[in-house]
Design a protein around this motif. Sequence first.
Motif, mmCIF file in Angstrom:
data_model
loop_
_atom_site.group_PDB
_atom_site.id
_atom_site.type_symbol
_atom_site.label_atom_id
_atom_site.label_comp_id
_atom_site.label_asym_id
_atom_site.label_seq_id
_atom_site.Cartn_x
_atom_site.Cartn_y
_atom_site.Cartn_z
ATOM 1 N N ALA A 123 131.160 13.166 75.086
ATOM 2 C CA ALA A 123 130.463 14.456 75.135
ATOM 3 C C ALA A 123 129.947 14.736 76.543
ATOM 4 O O ALA A 123 130.040 15.863 77.037
ATOM 5 C CB ALA A 123 129.317 14.470 74.127
ATOM 6 N N TYR B 295 128.000 18.921 68.697
ATOM 7 C CA TYR B 295 128.096 19.332 70.094
ATOM 8 C C TYR B 295 128.241 20.841 70.135
ATOM 9 O O TYR B 295 129.067 21.418 69.426
ATOM 10 C CB TYR B 295 129.316 18.662 70.733
ATOM 11 C CG TYR B 295 129.536 19.009 72.184
ATOM 12 C CD1 TYR B 295 128.892 18.295 73.184
ATOM 13 C CD2 TYR B 295 130.398 20.032 72.556
ATOM 14 C CE1 TYR B 295 129.105 18.600 74.525
ATOM 15 C CE2 TYR B 295 130.620 20.343 73.885
ATOM 16 C CZ TYR B 295 129.969 19.619 74.867
ATOM 17 O OH TYR B 295 130.171 19.920 76.184
ATOM 18 N N ILE C 79 123.579 18.189 72.471
ATOM 19 C CA ILE C 79 124.199 17.031 71.822
ATOM 20 C C ILE C 79 123.195 16.520 70.795
ATOM 21 O O ILE C 79 122.091 16.097 71.149
ATOM 22 C CB ILE C 79 124.546 15.942 72.844
ATOM 23 C CG1 ILE C 79 125.551 16.483 73.869
ATOM 24 C CG2 ILE C 79 125.087 14.701 72.134
ATOM 25 C CD1 ILE C 79 125.790 15.543 75.041
#
Length: 81
Positions: free
Chosen positions: A42, A11, A20
Amino acid sequence: MAQPTFETLLYDVQDGVATITLNRPDKLNAFNTKMRDEIIAALDATDADDAVRAVIFTYWRRARLLRRRRLVLGVEHLRLR
């Protein structure tokens, strides 16, 4: 904002773009429940960060070179709930 760390993802946020990266090349990036939970976390992190304007999904391949397929989504249009 501190960037979260994950077991199955990489990330990174730069210049308002969150990247990502699916990071299970030994398993050919097979999707599992751990990865699902981390993707949700995320995306929650991108949603909480007002500086993030777009999200790019990409993946690591088994080959030594990074090959990417990108899907760019505006965070304003992305909701998982």
